[in-house]
Design an enzyme around this catalytic site. Structure first.
Site, PDB file in Angstrom:
ATOM      1  N   ARG A   1       0.839  -1.184   0.000  1.00  0.00           N
ATOM      2  CA  ARG A   1       0.000   0.000   0.000  1.00  0.00           C
ATOM      3  C   ARG A   1       0.879   1.240   0.000  1.00  0.00           C
ATOM      4  NH1 ARG A   1      -3.609  -2.409  -1.420  1.00  0.00           N
ATOM      5  NH2 ARG A   1      -5.714  -2.658  -0.619  1.00  0.00           N
TER       6      ARG A   1
ATOM      7  N   GLU B   1      -2.094   7.924  -4.211  1.00  0.00           N
ATOM      8  CA  GLU B   1      -2.381   7.489  -5.586  1.00  0.00           C
ATOM      9  C   GLU B   1      -3.840   7.780  -5.945  1.00  0.00           C
ATOM     10  OE1 GLU B   1      -1.319   3.280  -4.810  1.00  0.00           O
ATOM     11  OE2 GLU B   1      -3.378   2.787  -5.367  1.00  0.00           O
TER      12      GLU B   1
ATOM     13  N   HIS C   1      -0.795   0.308  -9.668  1.00  0.00           N
ATOM     14  CA  HIS C   1      -1.540  -0.576  -8.757  1.00  0.00           C
ATOM     15  C   HIS C   1      -2.183  -1.746  -9.520  1.00  0.00           C
ATOM     16  CE1 HIS C   1      -3.682  -0.599  -4.597  1.00  0.00           C
ATOM     17  NE2 HIS C   1      -3.537  -1.821  -5.070  1.00  0.00           N
TER      18      HIS C   1
HETATM   19  C1  8YV Z   1      -7.022  -4.239  -5.774  1.00  0.00           C
HETATM   20  C2  8YV Z   1      -5.363  -4.604  -3.875  1.00  0.00           C
HETATM   21  O1  8YV Z   1      -6.940  -4.234  -7.150  1.00  0.00           O
HETATM   22  O2  8YV Z   1      -6.514  -6.527  -3.150  1.00  0.00           O
HETATM   23  C3  8YV Z   1      -5.902  -5.503  -2.831  1.00  0.00           C
HETATM   24  O3  8YV Z   1      -5.716  -5.202  -1.636  1.00  0.00           O
HETATM   25  O4  8YV Z   1      -4.628  -3.729  -3.585  1.00  0.00           O
HETATM   26  C4  8YV Z   1      -5.711  -4.794  -5.316  1.00  0.00           C
HETATM   27  O5  8YV Z   1      -5.689  -6.162  -5.601  1.00  0.00           O
HETATM   28  C5  8YV Z   1      -7.400  -2.852  -5.326  1.00  0.00           C
HETATM   29  O6  8YV Z   1      -7.358  -2.694  -3.959  1.00  0.00           O
HETATM   30  C6  8YV Z   1      -8.801  -2.502  -5.832  1.00  0.00           C
HETATM   31  O7  8YV Z   1      -9.828  -2.954  -5.014  1.00  0.00           O
END
Ligand code: 8YV
Length: 328
Positions: free
Chosen positions: A240, A269, A287
């Site tokens: 993150r 972001e 991401h």
């Molecule tokens: C997602 C992510 O695409 O699953 C997670 O925690 O960071 C990614 O796989 C993003 O969070 C969108 O929901």
């Protein structure tokens, strides 16, 4: 029984929306508008369920404005966009999508780590600019991944999948730091050794961050931590934004205090720190660690399974707060 209503907050696979329509009145978002908080509150009016992604923040204010909400099902494994305490206190079930993205995101961590270590993006840009006129012995020399020391900060499912790739596929020595140590029988097949955080930072040739974002992990990697790393090391963040102090990282990269970085997530972001954009020794992706068609579909499908179960008297497969839920 009256039909319940759900909000699908972002555009998702049409077959998933169609499946939800078999059970609920669905307000979906095919135009993929990113709702402001006020719009989100408005859209949730009268809805018992929400299908969310990382871009929707569900906090006490949103929940208090929508006391009819029973379940929030996040299409992501990370859930720092959900205030879990606020959900639990109001009897709102929150769910996420673990497991289904583990191997895909572990693959991507290697793609980024290798791109950083072997200077793939930087050399590709050089070639495209038409600057490749001859071979030279030190042109884009990077560092080896095979046989190097892989450092993993955060050793959950994804961390373990990365360790497995490193140890079994690349003959890497694996060290990790995590609040809780793996059991010896989990460590053994990964050849993984728990070390304290300073040792991890000092010894890793390639450091990968896979810990969840929380107040405690905010800026877990800042100037002081970067200063402990080898000048030949790479840093990869697929976890993150906010876990890394992006300004401090940009400074360390600019001064070659570490060799390179691979970043899929950023503070604030989709904005990216301008100092990072100006550097050639960092690989930047928007991401996409979980972004394969199969995995994104599996994530959406699991979020839908959770929503359907939660609102039709079933048992949600991957709850976050089932044990802490205040009765409604
Ligand atoms: C997602 C992510 O695409 O699953 C997670 O925690 O960071 C990614 O796989 C993003 O969070 C969108 O929901």
């Amino acid at each position: 029984m009256t039909r319940k209503s759900v909000l699908v907050a972002r555009a998702v696979f049409p077959d998933i929306v169609a499946r939800l329509r078999e059970h609920f009145d669905v307000d979906d978002n095919p135009a993929d508008v990113i709702y402001t908080k006020a719009q989100l509150i408005e859209r949730l009016r009268g809805k018992q369920g929400a299908f969310t992604t990382g871009s929707e923040r569900i906090d006490a204010e949103v929940l208090d404005a929508n006391p009819q909400l029973e379940a929030v099902c996040n299409m992501a494994v990370g859930y720092n966009n959900l205030d879990i305490e606020a959900c639990s206190a109001r009897g709102v079930l929150a769910t996420n999508t673990p497991e289904v993205l583990t191997e895909t995101t572990a693959d991507f961590s290697f793609a980024l780590m290798m791109a950083a270590a072997r200077r793939i993006a930087e050399s590709e840009h050089f070639l495209r600019r038409g600057e490749w006129t001859r071979w030279s012995y030190d042109m884009f020399t990077g560092s080896d991944v095979h046989g190097a020391t892989l450092g993993i900060l955060g050793m959950g499912r994804i961390g373990q999948a990365i360790a497995r790739r490193g140890a079994l596929g690349f003959g890497m020595k694996v060290i990790y730091h995590n609040r809780s140590r793996l059991a010896p029988e989990q460590e053994a097949p990964l050849g993984a050794r728990w070390v304290d955080k300073p040792t991890l930072l000092r010894e890793a040739d390639h450091l990968v961050l896979v810990l969840p974002y929380s107040a405690e992990s905010h800026h877990a990697i800042g100037a002081a931590e970067l200063a402990l790393m080898k000048s030949s090391a790479t840093l990869t963040n697929i976890a993150r934004g906010g876990i890394v102090d992006d300004a401090a990282l940009a400074a360390a990269l600019a001064e070659h205090r570490i060799a390179a970085a691979g970043l899929d997530v950023f503070e604030g972001e989709p904005s990216v720190h301008p100092a990072l954009l100006a550097l050639s020794n960092v690989v930047l992706t928007p991401h996409i660690a979980s972004a394969t068609v199969a995995t994104r579909h599996a994530m959406a499908s699991l979020a839908a399974d959770n929503l359907i179960a939660a609102l039709t008297g079933g048992v949600a497969p991957t709850p976050i707060n089932a044990a802490r839920l205040r009765p409604r």
